[in-house]
Design a protein around this motif. Structure first.
Motif, PDB file in Angstrom:
ATOM      1  N   ASP A   1      36.316  42.287  38.055  1.00  0.00           N
ATOM      2  CA  ASP A   1      35.743  42.795  39.310  1.00  0.00           C
ATOM      3  C   ASP A   1      35.982  41.801  40.437  1.00  0.00           C
ATOM      4  O   ASP A   1      36.367  42.174  41.549  1.00  0.00           O
ATOM      5  CB  ASP A   1      34.233  43.036  39.152  1.00  0.00           C
ATOM      6  CG  ASP A   1      33.973  44.256  38.275  1.00  0.00           C
ATOM      7  OD1 ASP A   1      34.937  45.010  38.026  1.00  0.00           O
ATOM      8  OD2 ASP A   1      32.829  44.429  37.824  1.00  0.00           O
ATOM      9  N   ASP A   2      35.754  40.518  40.149  1.00  0.00           N
ATOM     10  CA  ASP A   2      35.992  39.496  41.178  1.00  0.00           C
ATOM     11  C   ASP A   2      37.468  39.467  41.563  1.00  0.00           C
ATOM     12  O   ASP A   2      37.816  39.239  42.729  1.00  0.00           O
ATOM     13  CB  ASP A   2      35.552  38.110  40.670  1.00  0.00           C
ATOM     14  CG  ASP A   2      34.039  37.976  40.658  1.00  0.00           C
ATOM     15  OD1 ASP A   2      33.364  38.819  41.298  1.00  0.00           O
ATOM     16  OD2 ASP A   2      33.528  37.051  39.995  1.00  0.00           O
ATOM     17  N   ALA A   3      38.348  39.691  40.571  1.00  0.00           N
ATOM     18  CA  ALA A   3      39.789  39.702  40.866  1.00  0.00           C
ATOM     19  C   ALA A   3      40.120  40.856  41.812  1.00  0.00           C
ATOM     20  O   ALA A   3      40.875  40.676  42.776  1.00  0.00           O
ATOM     21  CB  ALA A   3      40.587  39.824  39.567  1.00  0.00           C
ATOM     22  N   GLN A   4      39.554  42.032  41.532  1.00  0.00           N
ATOM     23  CA  GLN A   4      39.813  43.189  42.408  1.00  0.00           C
ATOM     24  C   GLN A   4      39.299  42.922  43.813  1.00  0.00           C
ATOM     25  O   GLN A   4      39.961  43.237  44.811  1.00  0.00           O
ATOM     26  CB  GLN A   4      39.126  44.447  41.845  1.00  0.00           C
ATOM     27  CG  GLN A   4      39.802  45.005  40.601  1.00  0.00           C
ATOM     28  CD  GLN A   4      41.274  45.298  40.815  1.00  0.00           C
ATOM     29  OE1 GLN A   4      41.668  45.842  41.848  1.00  0.00           O
ATOM     30  NE2 GLN A   4      42.105  44.901  39.862  1.00  0.00           N
ATOM     31  N   ARG A   5      38.103  42.321  43.908  1.00  0.00           N
ATOM     32  CA  ARG A   5      37.517  42.023  45.228  1.00  0.00           C
ATOM     33  C   ARG A   5      38.414  41.066  46.012  1.00  0.00           C
ATOM     34  O   ARG A   5      38.660  41.252  47.202  1.00  0.00           O
ATOM     35  CB  ARG A   5      36.123  41.405  45.054  1.00  0.00           C
ATOM     36  CG  ARG A   5      34.992  42.377  45.380  1.00  0.00           C
ATOM     37  CD  ARG A   5      33.668  41.661  45.531  1.00  0.00           C
ATOM     38  NE  ARG A   5      33.287  40.927  44.337  1.00  0.00           N
ATOM     39  CZ  ARG A   5      32.743  41.498  43.267  1.00  0.00           C
ATOM     40  NH1 ARG A   5      32.502  42.787  43.240  1.00  0.00           N
ATOM     41  NH2 ARG A   5      32.415  40.779  42.216  1.00  0.00           N
ATOM     42  N   LEU A   6      38.909  40.044  45.304  1.00  0.00           N
ATOM     43  CA  LEU A   6      39.754  39.062  45.986  1.00  0.00           C
ATOM     44  C   LEU A   6      41.051  39.715  46.481  1.00  0.00           C
ATOM     45  O   LEU A   6      41.503  39.466  47.601  1.00  0.00           O
ATOM     46  CB  LEU A   6      40.071  37.900  45.030  1.00  0.00           C
ATOM     47  CG  LEU A   6      40.924  36.787  45.631  1.00  0.00           C
ATOM     48  CD1 LEU A   6      40.206  36.090  46.780  1.00  0.00           C
ATOM     49  CD2 LEU A   6      41.312  35.762  44.572  1.00  0.00           C
ATOM     50  N   LEU A   7      41.624  40.572  45.628  1.00  0.00           N
ATOM     51  CA  LEU A   7      42.869  41.235  46.017  1.00  0.00           C
ATOM     52  C   LEU A   7      42.642  42.136  47.236  1.00  0.00           C
ATOM     53  O   LEU A   7      43.451  42.135  48.182  1.00  0.00           O
ATOM     54  CB  LEU A   7      43.404  42.054  44.838  1.00  0.00           C
ATOM     55  CG  LEU A   7      44.695  42.827  45.103  1.00  0.00           C
ATOM     56  CD1 LEU A   7      45.833  41.879  45.502  1.00  0.00           C
ATOM     57  CD2 LEU A   7      45.102  43.621  43.867  1.00  0.00           C
ATOM     58  N   THR A   8      41.539  42.877  47.237  1.00  0.00           N
ATOM     59  CA  THR A   8      41.235  43.753  48.371  1.00  0.00           C
ATOM     60  C   THR A   8      41.081  42.920  49.648  1.00  0.00           C
ATOM     61  O   THR A   8      41.615  43.270  50.717  1.00  0.00           O
ATOM     62  CB  THR A   8      39.934  44.541  48.095  1.00  0.00           C
ATOM     63  OG1 THR A   8      40.074  45.180  46.835  1.00  0.00           O
ATOM     64  CG2 THR A   8      39.666  45.584  49.161  1.00  0.00           C
ATOM     65  N   ALA A   9      40.367  41.775  49.517  1.00  0.00           N
ATOM     66  CA  ALA A   9      40.169  40.912  50.688  1.00  0.00           C
ATOM     67  C   ALA A   9      41.505  40.375  51.186  1.00  0.00           C
ATOM     68  O   ALA A   9      41.767  40.316  52.399  1.00  0.00           O
ATOM     69  CB  ALA A   9      39.237  39.752  50.319  1.00  0.00           C
ATOM     70  N   ALA A  10      42.377  40.009  50.250  1.00  0.00           N
ATOM     71  CA  ALA A  10      43.678  39.456  50.637  1.00  0.00           C
ATOM     72  C   ALA A  10      44.500  40.506  51.377  1.00  0.00           C
ATOM     73  O   ALA A  10      45.147  40.208  52.393  1.00  0.00           O
ATOM     74  CB  ALA A  10      44.429  38.969  49.397  1.00  0.00           C
ATOM     75  N   MET A  11      44.483  41.738  50.873  1.00  0.00           N
ATOM     76  CA  MET A  11      45.272  42.809  51.509  1.00  0.00           C
ATOM     77  C   MET A  11      44.729  43.131  52.906  1.00  0.00           C
ATOM     78  O   MET A  11      45.489  43.484  53.814  1.00  0.00           O
ATOM     79  CB  MET A  11      45.281  44.047  50.621  1.00  0.00           C
ATOM     80  CG  MET A  11      46.183  43.834  49.401  1.00  0.00           C
ATOM     81  SD  MET A  11      45.915  44.994  48.062  1.00  0.00           S
ATOM     82  CE  MET A  11      46.364  46.511  48.800  1.00  0.00           C
ATOM     83  N   ALA A  12      43.410  42.982  53.085  1.00  0.00           N
ATOM     84  CA  ALA A  12      42.811  43.256  54.391  1.00  0.00           C
ATOM     85  C   ALA A  12      43.213  42.180  55.411  1.00  0.00           C
ATOM     86  O   ALA A  12      43.200  42.428  56.617  1.00  0.00           O
ATOM     87  CB  ALA A  12      41.297  43.317  54.263  1.00  0.00           C
ATOM     88  N   ARG A  13      43.562  40.983  54.901  1.00  0.00           N
ATOM     89  CA  ARG A  13      43.854  39.880  55.814  1.00  0.00           C
ATOM     90  C   ARG A  13      45.340  39.727  56.133  1.00  0.00           C
ATOM     91  O   ARG A  13      45.701  38.951  56.997  1.00  0.00           O
ATOM     92  CB  ARG A  13      43.348  38.567  55.209  1.00  0.00           C
ATOM     93  CG  ARG A  13      41.863  38.424  55.320  1.00  0.00           C
ATOM     94  CD  ARG A  13      41.397  37.238  54.509  1.00  0.00           C
ATOM     95  NE  ARG A  13      39.953  37.094  54.622  1.00  0.00           N
ATOM     96  CZ  ARG A  13      39.345  36.402  55.559  1.00  0.00           C
ATOM     97  NH1 ARG A  13      40.050  35.777  56.481  1.00  0.00           N
ATOM     98  NH2 ARG A  13      38.036  36.338  55.585  1.00  0.00           N
ATOM     99  N   GLY A  14      46.186  40.368  55.393  1.00  0.00           N
ATOM    100  CA  GLY A  14      47.617  40.203  55.673  1.00  0.00           C
ATOM    101  C   GLY A  14      48.432  40.698  54.495  1.00  0.00           C
ATOM    102  O   GLY A  14      48.027  41.604  53.775  1.00  0.00           O
ATOM    103  N   ARG A  15      49.593  40.050  54.305  1.00  0.00           N
ATOM    104  CA  ARG A  15      50.501  40.498  53.248  1.00  0.00           C
ATOM    105  C   ARG A  15      50.231  39.711  51.954  1.00  0.00           C
ATOM    106  O   ARG A  15      50.036  38.496  51.985  1.00  0.00           O
ATOM    107  CB  ARG A  15      51.930  40.247  53.730  1.00  0.00           C
ATOM    108  CG  ARG A  15      52.981  41.018  52.992  1.00  0.00           C
ATOM    109  CD  ARG A  15      54.306  40.901  53.719  1.00  0.00           C
ATOM    110  NE  ARG A  15      54.467  41.932  54.736  1.00  0.00           N
ATOM    111  CZ  ARG A  15      54.895  43.170  54.475  1.00  0.00           C
ATOM    112  NH1 ARG A  15      55.198  43.532  53.255  1.00  0.00           N
ATOM    113  NH2 ARG A  15      55.030  44.041  55.437  1.00  0.00           N
ATOM    114  N   VAL A  16      50.244  40.425  50.801  1.00  0.00           N
ATOM    115  CA  VAL A  16      50.082  39.751  49.497  1.00  0.00           C
ATOM    116  C   VAL A  16      51.458  39.679  48.834  1.00  0.00           C
ATOM    117  O   VAL A  16      52.075  40.703  48.562  1.00  0.00           O
ATOM    118  CB  VAL A  16      49.105  40.535  48.590  1.00  0.00           C
ATOM    119  CG1 VAL A  16      49.002  39.859  47.221  1.00  0.00           C
ATOM    120  CG2 VAL A  16      47.731  40.629  49.241  1.00  0.00           C
TER     121      VAL A  16
END
Ligand SMILES: Nc1ncnc2c1ncn2[C@@H]1O[C@H](COP(=O)(O)OP(=O)(O)OP(=O)(O)O)[C@@H](O)[C@H]1O
Length: 293
Positions: free
Chosen positions: A259-274
């Motif tokens: 769950d924490d991994a999904q949250r981090l990925l979502t936050a990263a995508m909201a901030r720019g390119r992953v």
């Protein structure tokens, strides 16, 4: 399968091995690691019966190990133990006969093993005339001579050059392929990583952890690598994220769950390119370092 159950050994007031339990599965290579004085040699001596346990048991295929079982074990002791002043081939034949091999069988097996270690033409030399690394090869040959049912090897790789390590590895793999349980101690974590299906970690006489590489990896902290643009510095502020390292666009973080991994990925995508988000598979040596701190 060889099992060590609740083994304990004291020397005076000092408990060198304290209630240690682990398995050495058949057909697997099990690495036995731990700092100097952790109790590896003492445990191996109890497995071999050369040292009495104050508590606990050693089981082979689910029943207490007998003297006859142990006679079929191959053991490379820490103190080595071959005679420096005797010709190599004579010692190996003698040892083979102690293991109930015929003289002819012992001779041909000794010859075969010496040739595997490029020592065939040194067979009539005294052990002491060989370099330390070559003496070590002969010690290994001695432990393999009688086609052992179990192998217990105390620091078999110490002092070997890379070519000798490779031929030793090949020989050990041949034994595990035939179903032999192999337990070897080592301080060379790179080798442990390369060779082991299974790991046992001791610390100050106590078991820290044991199990297959997959089991130990599943229990290890979940590290992920994240590469983003424009910059990964924001991960320091994210809840549920332990930052191991951040440099520019790259971050290595520890997370408790998916769950924490999904949250981090979502936050990263909201901030720019992953550019990358991946789980880091820890090596056994990293697991060892992690639990031995
Ligand atoms: N015969 C003995 N008499 C007294 N103490 C001993 C004896 N054998 C071992 N010890 C002690 O038991 C502890 C465990 O020693 P052991 O040799 O089993 O560790 P180890 O993990 O094999 O270490 P290393 O990696 O240095 O070989 C150490 O504190 C050691 O000093």
């Amino acid at each position: 399968m060889l099992q060590v159950q609740n083994l304990t050994r004291r020397f005076g007031e000092h408990t060198a091995v304290d209630d240690v339990t682990f398995s050495v599965p058949s057909g697997k290579m099990t690495g036995f690691v731990g700092a100097n004085g952790a109790g590896k040699t003492t445990t191996m001596r109890m497995i071999m019966g050369v040292l009495t346990a104050h508590a606990g048991a050693v089981l082979l295929d689910g029943r207490p190990v007998t003297a006859d079982d142990r006679a079929r074990f191959g053991y490379m002791p820490e103190e080595r133990g071959l005679y420096p002043k005797q010709p190599i081939i004579d010692q190996l034949i003698y040892l083979g006969q102690l293991h109930r091999m015929s003289q002819g069988d012992a001779r041909s097996r000794a010859q075969e093993l010496l040739e595997r270690f490029q020592l065939g033409d040194r067979r009539k030399d005294k052990l002491e005339s060989l370099s330390l690394g070559n003496q070590q090869r002969v010690q290994i040959a001695a432990s393999l001579l009688h086609r052992p049912s179990v192998l217990i090897l105390d620091e078999p790789f110490s002092g070997l050059d890379p070519v000798a390590v490779d031929s030793m590895v090949e020989l050990l793999r041949e034994h595990t392929a035939q179903g032999v349980p192999v337990l070897f101690s080592s301080h060379q974590l790179d080798l442990v990583d390369r060779l082991c299906d299974n790991l046992v970690i001791l610390q100050r006489g106590r078991l820290v952890t044991s199990g297959s590489g997959d089991e130990l990896r599943a229990a290890a902290p979940r590290r992920h690598r994240l590469t983003v643009s424009p910059d990964a510095g924001w991960v320091r502020e994210e809840a549920g994220v332990r930052v191991i390292d951040v440099a520019g666009q790259d971050a290595v973080v520890e997370l408790d769950n998916d769950d924490d991994a999904q949250r981090l990925l979502t936050a990263a995508m909201a901030r720019g390119r992953v550019h990358e988000f991946s789980r880091i598979r820890p090596s056994l040596s990293e697991i060892y370092r992690g639990v031995s701190q």
